[in-house]
Write an enzyme that holds these catalytic residues in place. Structure first.
Site, PDB file in Angstrom:
ATOM      1  N   THR A  44      70.781  29.861  85.122  1.00  0.00           N
ATOM      2  CA  THR A  44      71.345  30.612  86.244  1.00  0.00           C
ATOM      3  C   THR A  44      70.326  31.475  86.972  1.00  0.00           C
ATOM      4  O   THR A  44      70.611  32.012  88.020  1.00  0.00           O
ATOM      5  CB  THR A  44      72.495  31.519  85.763  1.00  0.00           C
ATOM      6  OG1 THR A  44      72.072  32.196  84.579  1.00  0.00           O
ATOM      7  CG2 THR A  44      73.711  30.688  85.428  1.00  0.00           C
ATOM      8  N   HIS A  49      65.279  36.650  80.219  1.00  0.00           N
ATOM      9  CA  HIS A  49      64.873  38.032  80.072  1.00  0.00           C
ATOM     10  C   HIS A  49      64.953  38.455  78.614  1.00  0.00           C
ATOM     11  O   HIS A  49      65.273  37.639  77.736  1.00  0.00           O
ATOM     12  CB  HIS A  49      65.698  38.940  80.983  1.00  0.00           C
ATOM     13  CG  HIS A  49      67.177  38.713  80.888  1.00  0.00           C
ATOM     14  ND1 HIS A  49      67.928  39.142  79.814  1.00  0.00           N
ATOM     15  CD2 HIS A  49      68.041  38.072  81.710  1.00  0.00           C
ATOM     16  CE1 HIS A  49      69.192  38.789  79.992  1.00  0.00           C
ATOM     17  NE2 HIS A  49      69.290  38.140  81.131  1.00  0.00           N
ATOM     18  N   HIS A  52      67.464  37.347  76.130  1.00  0.00           N
ATOM     19  CA  HIS A  52      67.422  35.999  75.559  1.00  0.00           C
ATOM     20  C   HIS A  52      66.444  35.904  74.401  1.00  0.00           C
ATOM     21  O   HIS A  52      66.349  34.873  73.745  1.00  0.00           O
ATOM     22  CB  HIS A  52      66.971  34.985  76.621  1.00  0.00           C
ATOM     23  CG  HIS A  52      67.939  34.811  77.744  1.00  0.00           C
ATOM     24  ND1 HIS A  52      67.728  35.353  78.987  1.00  0.00           N
ATOM     25  CD2 HIS A  52      69.126  34.168  77.808  1.00  0.00           C
ATOM     26  CE1 HIS A  52      68.749  35.030  79.788  1.00  0.00           C
ATOM     27  NE2 HIS A  52      69.615  34.324  79.092  1.00  0.00           N
ATOM     28  N   LYS A  86      82.933  37.120  81.531  1.00  0.00           N
ATOM     29  CA  LYS A  86      82.927  37.411  82.968  1.00  0.00           C
ATOM     30  C   LYS A  86      84.362  37.439  83.477  1.00  0.00           C
ATOM     31  O   LYS A  86      85.231  36.768  82.951  1.00  0.00           O
ATOM     32  CB  LYS A  86      82.146  36.349  83.733  1.00  0.00           C
ATOM     33  CG  LYS A  86      80.703  36.255  83.338  1.00  0.00           C
ATOM     34  CD  LYS A  86      79.974  35.277  84.249  1.00  0.00           C
ATOM     35  CE  LYS A  86      78.702  34.805  83.627  1.00  0.00           C
ATOM     36  NZ  LYS A  86      78.962  33.985  82.429  1.00  0.00           N
ATOM     37  N   ARG A  90      81.339  32.616  88.693  1.00  0.00           N
ATOM     38  CA  ARG A  90      80.023  32.842  89.240  1.00  0.00           C
ATOM     39  C   ARG A  90      79.819  31.948  90.453  1.00  0.00           C
ATOM     40  O   ARG A  90      80.400  30.876  90.537  1.00  0.00           O
ATOM     41  CB  ARG A  90      79.033  32.379  88.174  1.00  0.00           C
ATOM     42  CG  ARG A  90      77.806  33.179  88.037  1.00  0.00           C
ATOM     43  CD  ARG A  90      76.991  32.515  86.963  1.00  0.00           C
ATOM     44  NE  ARG A  90      76.823  33.366  85.797  1.00  0.00           N
ATOM     45  CZ  ARG A  90      75.901  34.294  85.715  1.00  0.00           C
ATOM     46  NH1 ARG A  90      75.097  34.506  86.725  1.00  0.00           N
ATOM     47  NH2 ARG A  90      75.778  35.013  84.641  1.00  0.00           N
ATOM     48  N   GLN A 179      80.288  21.965  76.359  1.00  0.00           N
ATOM     49  CA  GLN A 179      79.339  22.524  75.388  1.00  0.00           C
ATOM     50  C   GLN A 179      79.591  21.928  74.000  1.00  0.00           C
ATOM     51  O   GLN A 179      78.660  21.645  73.257  1.00  0.00           O
ATOM     52  CB  GLN A 179      79.468  24.055  75.330  1.00  0.00           C
ATOM     53  CG  GLN A 179      78.458  24.677  74.370  1.00  0.00           C
ATOM     54  CD  GLN A 179      78.370  26.187  74.497  1.00  0.00           C
ATOM     55  OE1 GLN A 179      78.615  26.745  75.559  1.00  0.00           O
ATOM     56  NE2 GLN A 179      78.002  26.854  73.423  1.00  0.00           N
ATOM     57  N   ASP A 200      78.718  36.065  71.517  1.00  0.00           N
ATOM     58  CA  ASP A 200      79.705  35.669  72.520  1.00  0.00           C
ATOM     59  C   ASP A 200      79.888  34.147  72.554  1.00  0.00           C
ATOM     60  O   ASP A 200      80.806  33.646  73.191  1.00  0.00           O
ATOM     61  CB  ASP A 200      79.304  36.187  73.906  1.00  0.00           C
ATOM     62  CG  ASP A 200      77.970  35.639  74.371  1.00  0.00           C
ATOM     63  OD1 ASP A 200      77.118  35.351  73.501  1.00  0.00           O
ATOM     64  OD2 ASP A 200      77.776  35.495  75.587  1.00  0.00           O
ATOM     65  N   LYS A 235      73.075  48.658  76.279  1.00  0.00           N
ATOM     66  CA  LYS A 235      72.695  47.276  76.056  1.00  0.00           C
ATOM     67  C   LYS A 235      71.174  47.150  76.126  1.00  0.00           C
ATOM     68  O   LYS A 235      70.536  47.647  77.045  1.00  0.00           O
ATOM     69  CB  LYS A 235      73.346  46.407  77.131  1.00  0.00           C
ATOM     70  CG  LYS A 235      73.303  44.928  76.834  1.00  0.00           C
ATOM     71  CD  LYS A 235      74.170  44.183  77.845  1.00  0.00           C
ATOM     72  CE  LYS A 235      74.032  42.684  77.674  1.00  0.00           C
ATOM     73  NZ  LYS A 235      74.802  41.962  78.695  1.00  0.00           N
ATOM     74  N   LYS A 238      67.976  46.331  79.452  1.00  0.00           N
ATOM     75  CA  LYS A 238      68.197  46.702  80.838  1.00  0.00           C
ATOM     76  C   LYS A 238      67.410  47.969  81.148  1.00  0.00           C
ATOM     77  O   LYS A 238      67.397  48.912  80.378  1.00  0.00           O
ATOM     78  CB  LYS A 238      69.688  46.981  81.076  1.00  0.00           C
ATOM     79  CG  LYS A 238      70.566  45.768  80.893  1.00  0.00           C
ATOM     80  CD  LYS A 238      70.337  44.728  81.952  1.00  0.00           C
ATOM     81  CE  LYS A 238      71.204  44.967  83.168  1.00  0.00           C
ATOM     82  NZ  LYS A 238      71.104  43.881  84.146  1.00  0.00           N
ATOM     83  N   THR A 239      66.756  47.972  82.275  1.00  0.00           N
ATOM     84  CA  THR A 239      66.062  49.165  82.710  1.00  0.00           C
ATOM     85  C   THR A 239      66.496  49.468  84.133  1.00  0.00           C
ATOM     86  O   THR A 239      67.240  48.698  84.731  1.00  0.00           O
ATOM     87  CB  THR A 239      64.532  48.974  82.715  1.00  0.00           C
ATOM     88  OG1 THR A 239      64.206  48.008  83.712  1.00  0.00           O
ATOM     89  CG2 THR A 239      64.036  48.493  81.361  1.00  0.00           C
TER      90      THR A 239
END
Length: 403
Positions: A44, A49, A52, A86, A90, A179, A200, A235, A238-239
């Site tokens: 996606t 990042h 992962h 979600k 998306r 999947q 998840d 989490k 994340k910055t």
RNA sequence: GGAGGGGUGGCCGAGCGGUCAAUGGCAGCAGACUGUAAAUCUGCCGGGUUUUCCCUACGUUGGUUCAAAUCCAACCCCCUCCA
């Protein structure tokens, strides 16, 4: 529980295990060489990042313990969109974007895994290879009959959406079916027996395990990793600037190194275990450091993590720059270089370097005595900078002005 | 289909004709303290302009008014209850 296999022992000791479908079964299988397992990655975005990284490290650990890891690119499933976690569908990506993302993402795996044809070599596959040519009616007859809609409706990814009365399209509803089919196909083609992933993915993974048993009588396994959070509960990964990208063209080596250098004290040991190959006893020693000495552990973490993802040279350059910038108050080569026309007014230099988002913010920061030029506090917005210099906002954010 | 309620700045959430670029909280940035940590305290937090000036913004589009996030109309979307 106590595991017999080195692989699971390591995973447990290092904190990678959340759930296993059949711990004894996996343990027995992992005790023999050549355990084959896969993890799927959505395409996606143009880069993976830090979020992962758990998955990537799982594959790395598998390879380190004699297994054969498969990195599965979701070239097919990304066209559907995973509804897990979600509330809304998306934006569907077009094929060109997916292809570009795949090309961009695949390179990072080469830093963590050794690819090849040997029994211990990693493989990279793309589920577009078998999903795109499926015959709808045949697929429904062969596989669709094994899926219980009743059960699918109880899956978190579906149920949460329905409970909140958010729309769930039939397209997304099919994601878990495809999947699951991936798993069966990987088992049939390559003998892959295990799927791993984040917590998840548990529902999607167990459906694949069940499907494999039903259509092929295969004994498949699933293993999930816990969601990693920072010590403050947020989490991980994340910055303010957004995601911490693994691709060097998305995030500078310097910033990647700084991300690890600045982790919370309480997270150093955990992150060393999860995201580096540092031996346990060394981690225990680093973790035991008190007070300011824990900074040494953070430097070790930053170097190790950056070396893995960006290479030893990147880590060395970042560390040297950090030493020059913070310990000696100078500047290092790894700081961002920003080309500007001299002479340039201070406010303009602040916005040009991105240290300030607007001139208004630049003026405010000047008023707060937050700006330094070559280490000297400056406050006049119109001060003209005549040549190369180091511009700093606060203690941590620096840029080198160059011609 | 019927009856109500709601869509506000990155998020949550006040405001309900002027004094509103819009209370408060979160997130973020900076300062102090430190160890490039945490916690705490302080300041800032739409954009432009050397600054009681202009622009953009309160779902969308029109309207009323000297003046609207606030009133009216239509439309779009969301929620609750009834059918």
């Amino acid at each position: 529980m106590t595991y017999k296999s080195d692989y699971l022992q390591t995973l447990q000791r290092r904190g990678y295990i959340h759930q296993i479908t059949d711990a004894e079964g996996v343990d027995a299988r992992a005790s023999k060489p050549g355990l084959m397992a896969y993890i799927g990655f959505d395409l996606t975005g143009p880069s993976l990042h830090v979020g992962h990284l758990m998955s990537i490290m799982m594959l790395r650990r598998l390879q380190q313990h004699g297994g054969k890891p498969i990195a599965l690119m979701g070239g097919g499933t990304t066209r559907i969109g995973d509804p897990s976690g979600k509330d809304t569908q998306r934006q569907l990506l077009d094929n060109d974007t997916i292809a570009a993302n795949k090309a961009s993402i695949r390179r990072v795996f080469e830093r963590f895994l050794t690819f090849g044809d040997g029994p211990n070599d990693a493989m990279m596959l793309d589920n577009a290879d078998w999903l795109l040519d499926l015959n709808y009616v045949e697929f429904l007859r062969d596989y669709g009959r094994h899926f219980s809609v009743n059960r699918m409706l109880t899956m978190d990814s579906v149920r949460l959406r329905l409970d909140r009365e958010q729309p769930l399209s039939f397209l997304e509803f099919n994601y878990m079916v495809l999947q699951s089919y991936d798993f069966v196909e990987l088992n049939r083609r390559y003998g892959c027996v295990m799927q791993m992933g984040g917590s998840d993915q548990w529902g999607n993974i167990t459906m694949g395990v069940d499907l494999g048993r039903r259509v092929a009588g295969a004994e498949l396994y699933g293993l999930t990793t816990p969601l990693i959070t920072n010590a403050d509960g947020s989490k991980m990964g994340k910055t303010a600037a957004g995601a911490v990208w693994l691709n060097a063209d998305m995030l500078a080596d310097w910033d990647y190194w700084q991300f690890w250098r600045n982790v919370d004290d309480r997270d150093v040991g955990k992150f060393l275990r999860l995201f580096t190959d540092m031996p346990d006893d060394e981690i225990a020693r680093l973790e035991g450091l008190e007070g300011a000495e824990i900074n040494d552990a953070k430097i070790v973490l930053a170097n190790a993590a950056t070396t893995l993802c960006r290479g030893a040279h990147a880590a060395e350059a970042a560390e040297a720059t950090a030493r020059a910038t913070f310990a000696e108050g100078g500047a290092g080569e790894a700081l961002p270089h920003v080309s500007v026309p001299f002479p340039i007014a201070l406010v303009d230099a602040l916005t040009a370097t991105g240290l300030a988002a607007s001139k208004g913010e630049a003026r405010r920061k000047l008023g707060e005595n937050a700006v330094r030029l070559d280490g000297e506090p400056v406050s006049d917005p119109n001060h003209l900078i005549s040549g190369p210099a180091r511009l700093s906002l606060g203690r941590k954010r620096h840029a080198l002005l160059v011609k």
